[in-house]
Design a protein around this motif. Structure first.
Motif, PDB file in Angstrom:
ATOM      1  N   THR A  48      -3.124   0.755  -9.415  1.00  0.00           N
ATOM      2  CA  THR A  48      -3.844   1.866  -8.766  1.00  0.00           C
ATOM      3  C   THR A  48      -4.654   1.373  -7.567  1.00  0.00           C
ATOM      4  OG1 THR A  48      -5.554   1.562 -10.424  1.00  0.00           O
ATOM      5  CG2 THR A  48      -4.025   3.389 -10.770  1.00  0.00           C
ATOM      6  N   ASP A  49      -4.959   0.072  -7.514  1.00  0.00           N
ATOM      7  CA  ASP A  49      -5.733  -0.437  -6.371  1.00  0.00           C
ATOM      8  C   ASP A  49      -4.880  -0.667  -5.125  1.00  0.00           C
ATOM      9  OD1 ASP A  49      -4.370  -2.573  -7.409  1.00  0.00           O
ATOM     10  OD2 ASP A  49      -6.072  -3.952  -7.451  1.00  0.00           O
ATOM     11  N   LEU A  50      -3.595  -0.294  -5.204  1.00  0.00           N
ATOM     12  CA  LEU A  50      -2.741  -0.334  -4.013  1.00  0.00           C
ATOM     13  C   LEU A  50      -2.240   1.076  -3.677  1.00  0.00           C
ATOM     14  CD1 LEU A  50      -0.710  -3.626  -4.706  1.00  0.00           C
ATOM     15  CD2 LEU A  50      -2.866  -3.371  -3.481  1.00  0.00           C
ATOM     16  N   LEU A  51      -2.904   2.076  -4.211  1.00  0.00           N
ATOM     17  CA  LEU A  51      -2.561   3.482  -3.944  1.00  0.00           C
ATOM     18  C   LEU A  51      -3.803   4.191  -3.414  1.00  0.00           C
ATOM     19  CD1 LEU A  51      -0.931   4.360  -7.416  1.00  0.00           C
ATOM     20  CD2 LEU A  51       0.257   3.411  -5.422  1.00  0.00           C
ATOM     21  N   LEU A  53       0.842  -1.196   0.000  1.00  0.00           N
ATOM     22  CA  LEU A  53       0.000   0.000   0.000  1.00  0.00           C
ATOM     23  C   LEU A  53       0.878   1.246   0.000  1.00  0.00           C
ATOM     24  CD1 LEU A  53      -2.884   1.320   0.437  1.00  0.00           C
ATOM     25  CD2 LEU A  53      -2.420   1.189   2.893  1.00  0.00           C
TER      26      LEU A  53
END
Lengths: 467, 228
Positions: free
Chosen positions: A55-58, A30
């Protein structure tokens, strides 16, 4: 030989072991982002024609530049407004989730993520902000990085790093009622110095740590960087799981059971060896407050400003001399004789709900001293603000004569309108007392929310026991 | 990134320990969205003092900064390195650097050279004896030469290799893209419970009331310190 908590988390994120002196490649679970340390990273991606890998870890929010009043009106500072609109534009272009000012989940990066349940044990978490160490309170390996590394994580979801050394800080025994988590960490920094943890991940251990709430654990891990450490960690336990359960991004159902089973393995083995070990007896701790211009320059509140001539080490003597001069203090002066102008309760160190409850409990039925110019109470995130209002804490603060603000970094650093003027002296629950940190020429004394509240009542540096 | 092999230029003695990144560049300059043009912001508060070392004409062209221990502590701001670089510094020497600052230097073609405090003291003495004196830092040989004195410094092999070749970190990492993909496959199987930020989950949206400045009841007489 067993391994430490930090080594276990590292091993579980190893993408590639470094060869011939090269660093390891570590996966990042993350990355938290904010307006100040991201624009040049997005620009770098754009120039290289790259896209974020995940983008799903930001996730991003706005905190450093934002005002804490009139958030429904245009930002009066054009440069700040540009930086904030740049973040909004970048997040839109690259598809990064953003909680902007005015959103119920907006807040200081290190406050909003745990509240959403995004901070979980065993994760690697980074952010272009040194206080990322906060998230270590959950048993995550979390650390601050520079803007080039922010770009690197966006492009690759990894970082190349040399393994950190490990350090145990044991807080044995029971913490006296008068002392708090902030006093523990200020005492640790005074003991090991601002470079004492350099290159190390600190694991906070011992009976006194186990008894702390998650908010208190975050206060301790938050200031690991002030001891020079890369990160601070506390092994997850029932307190951690209880905090996480039911939060928006916490696992559910079968996934929850699976997660807890893994989280329970995240602890240092009995036969593991740390590179360094320090022990403090909690029973000896009292409220702590800083007198100087780095966080290591602190004393118990009943102590005095040091006399430089008594300091044997030449380097430290010179540093003390210059700090005392900057702070406008007299050598040997009792800390409790120092009058302050301003009281700041907030920041990623001490702006969470536990901190506000502590301050409100002491302020209730009192009014700020006439000599106090202002008392700012700034929740670390908008959810904290909502919770405090639900509990009626805002009313206690207002009756006390304090200002109840919107969420953000506020007076912790001189980047938004909440600044001090030259010579203005604060007692502050934030994390840094550097020269000019709270505005050019500002003088900062770091302390716990309880000490800040007591000082607001009496006008001079005070502990709740003085009331 | 510009390669760094041998740097010759004016050495600047900065006799201070615990130089934090707020001193190197105050937060107010962090509002900029560009990566260059930070030279004026370097040591902004200290440079208001005419006695400050960089205000002496002999040191104005400084290229190598020789500082006390625990240089670069505090905030992670890479702007601190950009300010040093934009001013003209290619090398900072200290007995100990804060970790994040140290990591940031190499990403911007700046060398953080580690030397024992005794060597730093000797360099301070030499530079103050003859202000404006040039020194040479040889990254290949890992030495600093000032007049007749040559001293060794420490630098990691990997950092040295990257600096000497001017390599970009992202390019180096992307050579291992297969390893990253393999890790991601394993991660999805072994840790299916790890959180994702998208799709977004949160508690119900609640409107946030805007706080207001209190109405001023009486003007402030200024800090207590300035009234004494």
């Amino acid at each position: 030989m067993g391994t430490t908590l930090a080594e276990k988390v590292w091993a579980d994120h190893l993408v590639r072991q470094g060869e011939n002196g090269a660093p390891d490649l570590i996966y990042i679970d993350l990355m938290l982002m904010h307006e100040v340390t991201s624009p040049q990273a997005f620009e770098g991606l754009r120039l290289a024609g790259r896209k974020p890998r995940h983008t799903d870890l930001l996730i991003a929010t706005e905190d450093h530049n934002t005002p804490t009043v009139d958030i429904d009106r245009p930002n009066p500072d054009k440069t700040s407004a540009l930086q904030l609109s740049t973040l909004e534009k970048n997040c839109k272009e690259f598809g990064v989730r953003l909680h902007p000012l005015g959103d119920a989940d907006q807040g200081i990066v290190h406050a909003f993520a745990p509240i959403l349940g995004l901070t979980q044990p065993g994760m690697t978490i980074v952010c272009g902000d040194s206080h990322t160490s906060t998230h270590g309170a959950f048993g995550a390996l979390a650390f601050g990085i520079g803007t080039s590394e922010v770009e690197h994580v966006m492009a690759t979801q990894t970082l190349s790093l040399k393994p950190f050394k490990t350090m145990a800080v044991n807080i044995e025994g029971e913490l006296p009622k008068s002392a708090s988590a902030k006093d523990i960490i200020l005492a640790i920094i005074a003991k090991i110095g601002t470079g004492g943890g350099q290159g190390h991940v600190i694991e906070y251990r011992g009976e006194a740590i186990r008894k702390l709430s998650m908010d208190e654990r975050m206060t301790i891990c938050n200031m690991s960087i002030e001891a020079g450490a890369r990160a601070g960690m506390i092994a997850p336990d029932e307190t951690t799981f209880e905090y996480l359960k039911g939060r928006p991004h916490a696992p559910e159902g079968e996934m929850w059971d699976k997660a807890v089973a893994y989280w329970k393995t995240l602890k240092t083995d009995d036969d593991a060896v740390f590179d360094k070990e320090v022990t403090l007896n909690a029973a000896d701790l009292t409220p702590f407050v800083t007198w100087g211009t780095n966080p290591g320059q602190g004393v118990p509140i009943d102590g005095n400003v040091p006399v430089p001539e008594d300091i044997a080490d030449a380097e430290q003597r010179a540093a003390a001399q210059s700090a005392i001069e900057y702070m406008g203090l007299k050598p040997g002066q009792p800390m409790k004789s120092i009058p302050v102008d301003t009281v700041f309760i907030g920041s990623c160190t001490n702006g969470r709900i536990d901190d506000l409850r502590t301050a409100a409990k002491i302020m209730k039925g009192h009014h700020k001293a006439d000599s106090i110019h202002r008392v700012l109470v700034v929740p670390a995130s908008s959810r904290v603000r909502l919770e405090a209002e639900r509990e009626g804490l805002d009313k206690i603060f207002k009756d006390f004569g304090a200002e109840w603000r919107n969420a953000g970094c506020s007076m912790c650093l001189g980047m938004n309108p909440d600044k001090m003027v030259p010579g203005e002296r604060s007692i502050s629950t934030s994390n840094r007392n550097f020269e000019g940190r709270q505005g050019k020429g500002s003088r900062t004394h770091l302390a716990s929310p309880a000490v800040a509240a007591a000082t607001a009542i009496r006008g001079t540096i005070s502990s709740p026991e003085d009331l | 990134m510009e390669k760094l092999t041998v740097v010759t230029g004016t050495g600047v003695p900065l006799r201070r320990s615990n130089v934090d990144t707020d001193q190197i560049i105050p937060a107010v300059f962090l509002k900029r969205v560009k990566k260059t043009g930070f030279e004026d912001a370097l040591f902004y508060a200290w440079r208001r003092d005419p006695e400050f070392v960089l205000n002496r004409p002999e040191y104005k062209q400084g290229k190598i900064l020789v500082a006390g221990p625990d240089f670069g502590i505090g905030s992670s701001r890479e702007h601190a390195v950009w300010a040093l670089r934009d001013y003209g510094f290619r090398v900072v020497i200290s007995s100990r650097f804060a970790d994040i600052f140290y990591g940031n230097t190499a990403k911007n073609g700046v060398l953080a050279a580690i030397m024992p405090q005794e060597s730093v003291e000797l360099l301070w003495k030499l530079l103050e004896e003859e202000p404006g004196r040039e020194m040479t830092v040889d990254l290949g040989a890992r030495t600093v030469t000032c007049g007749d004195v040559t001293l060794p410094f420490e630098v990691g092999d990997y950092v040295r290799w990257r600096l000497m070749n001017g390599y970009d970190d992202i390019d180096l990492t992307l050579q291992h893209e297969d390893d990253i993909a393999a890790y991601e496959k394993m991660r999805a199987e072994k840790f299916p419970f790890k959180p994702k930020t998208i799709p977004a989950k949160h508690w119900p949206d609640v409107p946030i009331q805007s706080a207001r400045e209190p109405e001023e009841t009486q003007p402030w007489a200024g800090p207590i310190a300035s009234r004494e």
